[in-house]
Design a protein around this motif. Sequence first.
Motif, PDB file in Angstrom:
ATOM      1  N   LEU A   1       0.827  -1.208   0.000  1.00  0.00           N
ATOM      2  CA  LEU A   1       0.000   0.000   0.000  1.00  0.00           C
ATOM      3  C   LEU A   1       0.863   1.261   0.000  1.00  0.00           C
TER       4      LEU A   1
ATOM      5  N   SER B   1       2.164   1.663  -3.511  1.00  0.00           N
ATOM      6  CA  SER B   1       1.063   2.081  -4.381  1.00  0.00           C
ATOM      7  C   SER B   1       0.731   3.555  -4.161  1.00  0.00           C
ATOM      8  N   ALA B   2       0.678   3.964  -2.893  1.00  0.00           N
ATOM      9  CA  ALA B   2       0.352   5.362  -2.593  1.00  0.00           C
ATOM     10  C   ALA B   2       1.418   6.301  -3.143  1.00  0.00           C
TER      11      ALA B   2
ATOM     12  N   GLY C   1       0.591   9.041  -5.903  1.00  0.00           N
ATOM     13  CA  GLY C   1       0.845  10.440  -5.583  1.00  0.00           C
ATOM     14  C   GLY C   1       1.808  11.094  -6.551  1.00  0.00           C
TER      15      GLY C   1
ATOM     16  N   ALA D   1      -9.295   3.629  -5.369  1.00  0.00           N
ATOM     17  CA  ALA D   1      -8.835   3.178  -4.056  1.00  0.00           C
ATOM     18  C   ALA D   1      -9.110   1.686  -3.866  1.00  0.00           C
TER      19      ALA D   1
END
Length: 393
Positions: free
Chosen positions: A255, A258-259, A263, A280
């Motif tokens: 995660l 991925s974030a 971003g 999401a």
Amino acid sequence: MNAPAALAVTRATVLRTLRDRTALFFMLLLPVAVIVVIGAVVGGFGGFRIGVVHADEPSRAPVAAALAGELERADGLKTRTYADEAAARTALRRGETDAVVLVPAGLDAAAREGRPVTVPVLVPESAAMGGAAVSSVSAAVARHAAEVQAARFAADEAGGTFDQRLDQARAAGRHVTPIEVGTEAVSGRSQYLPLGYGYSTPTMLVLFVFINALAGGAAIVETRRSGVYGRALASPAGAGTLVLGETAAYLILALIQSALIVGIGALAFGVSWGDPLAAALLVGVWALVGTGAGMLSGAVFRTPEQAGAIGPAVGIGLGMLGGCMWPLAIVPDWLRTVGHTVPHAWAVDSWTVLLSQDGGVLDIARNLAVLAAFAAGLLALAAIGLRRRLTGP
């Protein structure tokens, strides 16, 4: 199940990974570098490459030179002048140009005398771009021909030299408001991700989350070999607690990666990720798929070297098969069917729906269900395999 012990395992694994500079390189820097390279390569259509060959010396043929100038100014055309037809044909065969315009000899004399002129355009025999390039060239030639015809008509009817009337026609043309034709796709159902970073960022998210998880299985193998798990099993923490802790750690790491990619894609490359809720959910489910793959890697491989070498190779192969390197819409039907035996294809399909078709949660619900099934299967196999490794002889 000892929850505090599981959290302790999770915390230790996450902190160990985040302190590893090599792991951070593969989690962040390498994906961003690949995103930049691929995004630049598929950055979209930059114009048809047109070669121009003058039969007459441009300085002595102002009408022909003006035609070349019209081609240079035309939207969607990138022109390059070649010394002779042979050089232009060679460039065409090598794929360096999409078409070649042969400005014919005697163009100026024919224009002054009102004789018809044919402007040959060479295109590769099997190139799909050739026809579209010819259309753009024809539009530019037609604009130039309109000025020449207007000058010829004015010289015949009102007197004056052809060159004078041609200058007047060009000056008048600069003050004429053009009529533009706008196109709009209604209910478009594009099967391709947007070109540029809109293509590279989501596909590299899918690819690298999976690859890093597989490679990260080496840490589990090393922990097994070092006896850390054996000592932990001597405490109240059981094998199930260790498996749960490692699973949570790998999910958190997936995660985080991925974030970061999402971003950076949004802030640095201007990528629009579509419906926020759907995006999401897709990121979360794919993180679970990566988690299952990483845990299974840690259970299957016997040495860290195997996990570090074989895991990424497997991840790249599955990514290629699943459409991370090229759209599955352009491959044969049988290969597209085979590609959907791996989870990558379902993830890329989902991003295509969100980014190219303005889809939402309902539009990718079937894909999310398939990905969830992949995640459940991988996690179950990983849990069974790792428990056996921990409790076996």
